[in-house]
Motif scaffolding. Structure first.
Motif, short mmCIF file in Angstrom:
data_model
loop_
_atom_site.label_atom_id
_atom_site.label_comp_id
_atom_site.label_asym_id
_atom_site.label_seq_id
_atom_site.Cartn_x
_atom_site.Cartn_y
_atom_site.Cartn_z
N UNK A 219 0.84 -1.20 0.00
CA UNK A 219 0.00 0.00 0.00
C UNK A 219 0.87 1.25 0.00
N UNK A 220 0.63 2.12 -0.96
CA UNK A 220 1.37 3.38 -1.08
C UNK A 220 0.41 4.47 -1.53
N UNK A 221 0.86 5.70 -1.42
CA UNK A 221 0.09 6.82 -1.96
C UNK A 221 0.66 7.16 -3.34
N UNK A 222 -0.22 7.24 -4.32
CA UNK A 222 0.19 7.49 -5.70
C UNK A 222 -0.21 8.89 -6.14
N UNK A 223 0.75 9.63 -6.69
CA UNK A 223 0.48 10.94 -7.26
C UNK A 223 -0.10 10.78 -8.66
N UNK A 224 -0.82 11.79 -9.15
CA UNK A 224 -1.43 11.66 -10.49
C UNK A 224 -0.37 11.46 -11.57
N UNK A 225 -0.70 10.61 -12.53
CA UNK A 225 0.19 10.37 -13.64
C UNK A 225 -0.01 11.38 -14.75
N UNK A 226 0.57 11.10 -15.89
CA UNK A 226 0.52 12.04 -17.00
C UNK A 226 -0.92 12.33 -17.45
N UNK A 227 -1.73 11.31 -17.56
CA UNK A 227 -3.09 11.50 -18.05
C UNK A 227 -3.89 12.41 -17.13
N UNK A 228 -3.79 12.18 -15.82
CA UNK A 228 -4.52 13.01 -14.87
C UNK A 228 -3.98 14.45 -14.86
N UNK A 229 -2.65 14.56 -14.97
CA UNK A 229 -2.03 15.89 -14.94
C UNK A 229 -2.44 16.71 -16.16
N UNK A 230 -2.37 16.08 -17.34
CA UNK A 230 -2.78 16.77 -18.56
C UNK A 230 -4.27 17.10 -18.51
N UNK A 231 -5.06 16.19 -17.94
CA UNK A 231 -6.49 16.45 -17.78
C UNK A 231 -6.74 17.66 -16.92
N UNK A 232 -5.95 17.83 -15.87
CA UNK A 232 -6.10 19.02 -15.00
C UNK A 232 -5.77 20.29 -15.76
N UNK A 233 -4.72 20.25 -16.58
CA UNK A 233 -4.33 21.44 -17.36
C UNK A 233 -5.44 21.83 -18.33
N UNK A 234 -6.01 20.84 -19.02
CA UNK A 234 -7.07 21.14 -19.99
C UNK A 234 -8.35 21.61 -19.30
N UNK A 235 -8.59 21.14 -18.07
CA UNK A 235 -9.78 21.59 -17.35
C UNK A 235 -9.68 23.06 -16.96
N UNK A 236 -8.46 23.56 -16.85
CA UNK A 236 -8.24 24.96 -16.48
C UNK A 236 -8.09 25.86 -17.72
N UNK A 237 -7.27 25.43 -18.67
CA UNK A 237 -6.94 26.27 -19.83
C UNK A 237 -7.50 25.76 -21.15
N UNK A 238 -8.16 24.61 -21.14
CA UNK A 238 -8.63 24.05 -22.40
C UNK A 238 -7.49 23.34 -23.12
#
Length: 303
Positions: free
Chosen positions: A48-67
């Motif tokens: 069991x570990x804590x996982x940070x967002x990967x590329x897909x989630x990170x890019x998704x966050x950028x597009x949700x803010x700036x398109x």
């Protein structure tokens, strides 16, 4: 400009555009920007570990803010950086031609013998010329590299200080003076040269001592793979220099992104801080990103 150079620049431009979202996300990760909280997960061994967002989630966050158009933030100066660096390196290489390998051998030797074992003299001349070309390319292109990184780092605070090309140059001078154009230059240059030498030395040793037999099947293909893998291995080993260079380009920039890391007096100070936190590989992986830094645990109040 030779047609081959034009073709290389065009293909390189297209490749840079396609890979820019990855570079953009990596830059934000390198400076320590983590907008999405980690989630419980399991590592390769089932722990069991804590996982940070990967590329897909990170890019998704950028597009949700700036398109989707926001994914190209900083692309223009990055393309200029790569283009200028390539042109300068090619110019230096053409200005310092190296004599043909065959001229260093006796007339009685066959061309195949030359191909099998390139002389140490030729190798040192080649890598010295490549080092000179790489150094010139890095130094000349670095001011625009700084602008490119700061332009991407603006995402953290949604600023527009480094939006226009000429206004960005003015902003860098306003914040840091002449030295601001070369923020992060030393670690970048060290990393570039170490990568070059390490990759070329590994390739030279394997190709000329382990793969020297002409009767070996698939020898040419193996040499090609050796060059690719050697470059990859070298870039992995020298990655901390890239990380430190990126952070120092944002340090003292006047951007809110500076809040993602403590203020540094120099790149060695930055290196020592990252090393003490075990974060010299931060951003090297953009897929399976596990929380391992105490500072990240404290930031998200993880146990």
């Amino acid at each position: 400009m030779p047609s081959t150079a034009v073709q290389q620049l065009m293909s390189g431009s297209f490749g840079s555009m396609m890979s820019h979202p990855i570079t953009y996300a990596k830059v934000l990760i390198q400076i320590g920007y983590e907008p999405i909280p980690p989630k419980p997960g399991k590592n390769f061994f089932g722990r069991d570990v804590y996982m940070l967002p990967g590329l897909r989630q990170y890019v998704g966050h950028i597009t949700s803010v700036d398109g989707f158009q926001g994914l190209l933030r900083g692309f223009a100066p990055r393309l200029m950086t790569n283009t200028i660096s390539s042109l300068v390196q090619e110019g230096v290489t053409r200005h310092f031609p190296i004599e043909e390998e065959a001229e260093l051998f006796d007339e009685g030797q066959s061309r195949s013998a030359v191909d099998v074992s390139i002389s140490a003299e030729v190798f040192l001349k080649q890598i010295s010329r490549e080092s000179l070309a790489r150094t010139a390319g890095v130094i000349v292109s670095h001011p625009i590299q700084v602008i490119s990184i700061r332009c991407m780092a603006q995402f953290v605070g949604h600023e527009t200080l480094y939006s226009g090309f000429f206004s960005s140059f003015t902003e860098v001078y306003k914040e840091n003076g002449i030295l601001g154009y070369f923020a992060g230059l030393v670690p970048r240059l060290i990393g570039e040269l170490c990568t070059l030498w390490l990759a070329r030395l590994i390739t030279h040793c394997i190709n000329n001592y382990l793969l020297e037999s002409e009767n070996m099947s698939g020898r040419k293909e193996l040499k090609l793979y050796t060059k690719i893998m050697s470059g990859f291995f070298a870039s992995v080993m020298t990655y901390p220099f890239t990380l430190v260079s990126t952070i120092m380009a944002v340090n003292n920039s006047g951007l809110l992104a500076e809040k993602c890391f403590p203020p540094y007096t120099g790149w060695i100070d930055c290196w020592q801080d990252l090393s003490s936190k075990g974060e010299l590989k931060r951003g090297s992986s953009i897929f399976l990103r596990r929380v391992c830094s105490p500072s990240t645990f404290a930031k998200f109040n993880l146990q």
